[in-house]
Design a protein around this motif. Sequence first.
Motif, PDB file in Angstrom:
ATOM      1  N   ASP A   1       2.041  -0.162   6.863  1.00  0.00           N
ATOM      2  CA  ASP A   1       3.224  -0.996   6.993  1.00  0.00           C
ATOM      3  C   ASP A   1       4.149  -0.357   8.012  1.00  0.00           C
ATOM      4  OD1 ASP A   1       5.099  -2.996   6.573  1.00  0.00           O
ATOM      5  OD2 ASP A   1       5.955  -2.033   4.817  1.00  0.00           O
ATOM      6  N   ARG A   2       4.939   0.582   7.609  1.00  0.00           N
ATOM      7  CA  ARG A   2       5.880   1.220   8.535  1.00  0.00           C
ATOM      8  C   ARG A   2       5.712   2.733   8.531  1.00  0.00           C
ATOM      9  NH1 ARG A   2       9.273   0.133  12.263  1.00  0.00           N
ATOM     10  NH2 ARG A   2      11.379   0.950  12.284  1.00  0.00           N
TER      11      ARG A   2
ATOM     12  N   ASP B   1      -1.575   5.385   5.624  1.00  0.00           N
ATOM     13  CA  ASP B   1      -0.325   4.988   5.013  1.00  0.00           C
ATOM     14  C   ASP B   1       0.253   6.262   4.406  1.00  0.00           C
ATOM     15  OD1 ASP B   1       1.575   3.058   3.546  1.00  0.00           O
ATOM     16  OD2 ASP B   1       0.634   4.211   1.921  1.00  0.00           O
TER      17      ASP B   1
END
Length: 156
Positions: free
Chosen positions: A112-113, A128
């Motif tokens: 995701d980020r 991740d």
Amino acid sequence: MGLVGAEIIGGGLLLGTYTPKLDDKGRLILPAKFRPRLASGLVMTRGQERCLFLMPMDEFSRIYEQMRQAPVTNRAARDYLRLMLSGASDEVPDKQGRISIPSVLRAYAGLDREVAVIGAGTRVEIWDLAAWETYLGSHEAAYSETAEEIFPGLAF
């Protein structure tokens, strides 16, 4: 970009852990110490344990040549090559050292980020961040106990 500790030594060995963030377009700024080894091009593909592998083009070519030696009649070899190559993307970092991570690979690795970028010798792994921390926590205890079992005669 957060640095936990890294360097490149002899022959472009990729080492260390960084914690950059993906931008809104799914781009990653490669750690500065990794850029010289990856600047001329890399292959990004599915790795094991739901991470991504980034390999310099010459390293990917070397590994591919080894995998190509498996007989096409071997189903496991065909399956492995299909999965590895179908998700592969060849990239050349831009002038800022950024690469785009295709959405199919971001989905595979659950990115995701917040990510962890791990130097793993001849390749880089992208995880991740939460998944990396979980993996690290579950494997650190066995780390010293398995060295002799996996690498007989290895001495520090």
